[in-house]
Design an enzyme around this catalytic site. Structure first.
Site, PDB file in Angstrom:
ATOM      1  N   GLY A 112       1.411   5.956   7.228  1.00 44.83           N
ATOM      2  CA  GLY A 112       1.280   5.329   8.536  1.00 44.83           C
ATOM      3  C   GLY A 112       2.634   4.822   8.995  1.00 44.83           C
ATOM      4  O   GLY A 112       3.549   4.684   8.182  1.00 44.83           O
ATOM      5  N   GLN A 139       8.313  -0.675  13.538  1.00 41.41           N
ATOM      6  CA  GLN A 139       9.182  -0.365  12.394  1.00 41.41           C
ATOM      7  C   GLN A 139      10.398   0.472  12.770  1.00 41.41           C
ATOM      8  O   GLN A 139      11.365   0.522  12.022  1.00 41.41           O
ATOM      9  CB  GLN A 139       8.380   0.368  11.306  1.00 41.41           C
ATOM     10  CG  GLN A 139       7.304  -0.506  10.665  1.00 41.41           C
ATOM     11  CD  GLN A 139       6.475   0.291   9.685  1.00 41.41           C
ATOM     12  OE1 GLN A 139       5.516   0.955  10.070  1.00 41.41           O
ATOM     13  NE2 GLN A 139       6.844   0.257   8.408  1.00 41.41           N
ATOM     14  N   CYS A 187       4.918  -0.464   1.989  1.00 45.88           N
ATOM     15  CA  CYS A 187       5.345  -0.413   3.387  1.00 45.88           C
ATOM     16  C   CYS A 187       6.730   0.214   3.445  1.00 45.88           C
ATOM     17  O   CYS A 187       7.599  -0.123   2.637  1.00 45.88           O
ATOM     18  CB  CYS A 187       5.389  -1.833   3.958  1.00 45.88           C
ATOM     19  SG  CYS A 187       5.850  -1.908   5.692  1.00 45.88           S
ATOM     20  N   LEU A 188       6.920   1.118   4.400  1.00 44.81           N
ATOM     21  CA  LEU A 188       8.231   1.756   4.544  1.00 44.81           C
ATOM     22  C   LEU A 188       9.313   0.733   4.910  1.00 44.81           C
ATOM     23  O   LEU A 188      10.500   0.989   4.699  1.00 44.81           O
ATOM     24  CB  LEU A 188       8.168   2.867   5.605  1.00 44.81           C
ATOM     25  CG  LEU A 188       7.325   4.093   5.222  1.00 44.81           C
ATOM     26  CD1 LEU A 188       7.113   5.001   6.424  1.00 44.81           C
ATOM     27  CD2 LEU A 188       7.972   4.862   4.068  1.00 44.81           C
ATOM     28  N   HIS A 219      -3.192  -2.542   8.408  1.00 42.05           N
ATOM     29  CA  HIS A 219      -1.773  -2.741   8.048  1.00 42.05           C
ATOM     30  C   HIS A 219      -0.882  -2.431   9.268  1.00 42.05           C
ATOM     31  O   HIS A 219       0.033  -3.195   9.588  1.00 42.05           O
ATOM     32  CB  HIS A 219      -1.446  -1.826   6.855  1.00 42.05           C
ATOM     33  CG  HIS A 219      -0.010  -1.789   6.441  1.00 42.05           C
ATOM     34  ND1 HIS A 219       0.438  -2.254   5.219  1.00 42.05           N
ATOM     35  CD2 HIS A 219       1.100  -1.313   7.067  1.00 42.05           C
ATOM     36  CE1 HIS A 219       1.745  -2.076   5.120  1.00 42.05           C
ATOM     37  NE2 HIS A 219       2.184  -1.499   6.230  1.00 42.05           N
ATOM     38  N   GLU A 220      -1.170  -1.329   9.954  1.00 42.85           N
ATOM     39  CA  GLU A 220      -0.343  -0.932  11.116  1.00 42.85           C
ATOM     40  C   GLU A 220      -0.555  -1.876  12.296  1.00 42.85           C
ATOM     41  O   GLU A 220       0.403  -2.212  13.002  1.00 42.85           O
ATOM     42  CB  GLU A 220      -0.665   0.505  11.551  1.00 42.85           C
ATOM     43  CG  GLU A 220      -0.503   1.577  10.486  1.00 42.85           C
ATOM     44  CD  GLU A 220       0.808   1.526   9.742  1.00 42.85           C
ATOM     45  OE1 GLU A 220       1.790   0.968  10.268  1.00 42.85           O
ATOM     46  OE2 GLU A 220       0.852   2.042   8.611  1.00 42.85           O
ATOM     47  N   HIS A 275       1.592  -4.836  12.035  1.00 45.10           N
ATOM     48  CA  HIS A 275       2.990  -4.626  12.446  1.00 45.10           C
ATOM     49  C   HIS A 275       3.165  -4.884  13.945  1.00 45.10           C
ATOM     50  O   HIS A 275       4.170  -5.457  14.367  1.00 45.10           O
ATOM     51  CB  HIS A 275       3.438  -3.186  12.151  1.00 45.10           C
ATOM     52  CG  HIS A 275       3.893  -2.948  10.740  1.00 45.10           C
ATOM     53  ND1 HIS A 275       4.925  -3.648  10.150  1.00 45.10           N
ATOM     54  CD2 HIS A 275       3.482  -2.039   9.814  1.00 45.10           C
ATOM     55  CE1 HIS A 275       5.113  -3.194   8.910  1.00 45.10           C
ATOM     56  NE2 HIS A 275       4.245  -2.221   8.680  1.00 45.10           N
TER      57      HIS A 275
HETATM   58  O1  GNR Z   1       3.024   4.569   3.389  1.00 45.15           O
HETATM   59  C1  GNR Z   1       2.320   3.550   3.402  1.00 45.15           C
HETATM   60  N1  GNR Z   1       1.389   3.381   2.441  1.00 45.15           N
HETATM   61  C2  GNR Z   1       0.416   2.381   2.485  1.00 45.15           C
HETATM   62  C3  GNR Z   1      -0.313   2.138   1.326  1.00 45.15           C
HETATM   63  C4  GNR Z   1      -1.284   1.167   1.323  1.00 45.15           C
HETATM   64  C5  GNR Z   1      -1.538   0.439   2.452  1.00 45.15           C
HETATM   65  C6  GNR Z   1      -0.814   0.654   3.602  1.00 45.15           C
HETATM   66  C7  GNR Z   1       0.162   1.619   3.622  1.00 45.15           C
HETATM   67  S1  GNR Z   1       1.046   1.918   5.090  1.00 45.15           S
HETATM   68  C8  GNR Z   1       2.556   2.524   4.436  1.00 45.15           C
HETATM   69  C9  GNR Z   1       3.485   2.993   5.531  1.00 45.15           C
HETATM   70  C10 GNR Z   1       3.885   1.817   6.398  1.00 45.15           C
HETATM   71  O2  GNR Z   1       4.729   1.040   6.109  1.00 45.15           O
HETATM   72  N2  GNR Z   1       3.213   1.632   7.480  1.00 45.15           N
HETATM   73  O3  GNR Z   1       3.472   0.571   8.252  1.00 45.15           O
HETATM   74 NI    NI Z   2       4.115  -0.984   6.929  1.00 39.28          NI
END
Ligand code: GNR
Ligand code: NI
Length: 171
Positions: free
Chosen positions: A46, A51, A93-94, A135-136, A139
């Site tokens: 995601g 980001q 998270c990236l 999660h997204e 952000h």
């Molecule tokens: O790549 C991602 N893996 C992930 C694993 C578990 C819960 C959420 C994520 S999202 C993350 C990519 C990212 O940072 N998205 O904002």
């Molecule tokens: Ni993230």
């Protein structure tokens, strides 16, 4: 298409609250293409526009095994939390490279969103997709998964990432 630069925690720009997309036009569609490329190259499942330092309510997701089922969310809203029971999942998270921590989020949600043609869609998501959508959407509010951890853990991660940045900019 071009790969975009990803902001790394604790970059203060990750705290920006994103604005609503007024109309899905070619500029937004180009942003989405670039975000998909950036997500796939980063091996993420995601990516939120926040980001890549674009403060609009745009998200790309692909939780498929073959990485061939992109999902685009524009101005997403949680309509209903269908299952409040908590799904424990190890999140990464990236923008927080190298750190993974188990969090618990509602296991099933219903959302409404715009698609690439400005049409409203309703989606029911469960399992990993439910987790990633939440999660997204965090952000877009300037929230990062480390905010759910203890102050001690978050400080440890913050210090390590600042140190890494100093090393990489010195090289
Ligand atoms: O790549 C991602 N893996 C992930 C694993 C578990 C819960 C959420 C994520 S999202 C993350 C990519 C990212 O940072 N998205 O904002
Ligand atoms: Ni993230």
């Amino acid at each position: 298409m071009s790969k975009l630069k990803i902001l790394i925690f604790p970059d203060p720009r990750l705290r920006t609250v994103a604005s609503k997309v007024v109309v899905v036009d070619d500029e937004i569609r180009t942003l989405i293409k670039d975000m998909l490329e950036t997500m796939y190259k980063g091996e993420g499942i995601g990516l939120a526009a926040t980001q890549v330092d674009v403060h609009k309510r745009v998200i790309v997701i692909d939780v498929s095994e073959e990485k061939n089922k992109p999902l685009v969310l524009i101005n997403p809203l949680i309509e209903e939390i269908i299952e409040t029971n908590k799904l424990p999942y190890s999140e990464g998270c990236l923008s927080v490279p190298g750190f993974y921590e188990e969090l618990e989020r509602p296991s099933k949600v219903k959302i409404s969103t715009l698609d690439l043609n400005n049409k409203t869609l309703k989606i029911e998501a469960e399992g990993i997709l439910s987790v990633v959508i939440q999660h997204e959407m965090d952000h877009l509010e300037g929230k990062i998964f480390v905010d759910y951890l203890s102050n001690l853990k978050r400080e440890m991660i913050r210090k390590k990432l600042i140190k890494q940045k100093k090393i990489s900019t010195a090289n």
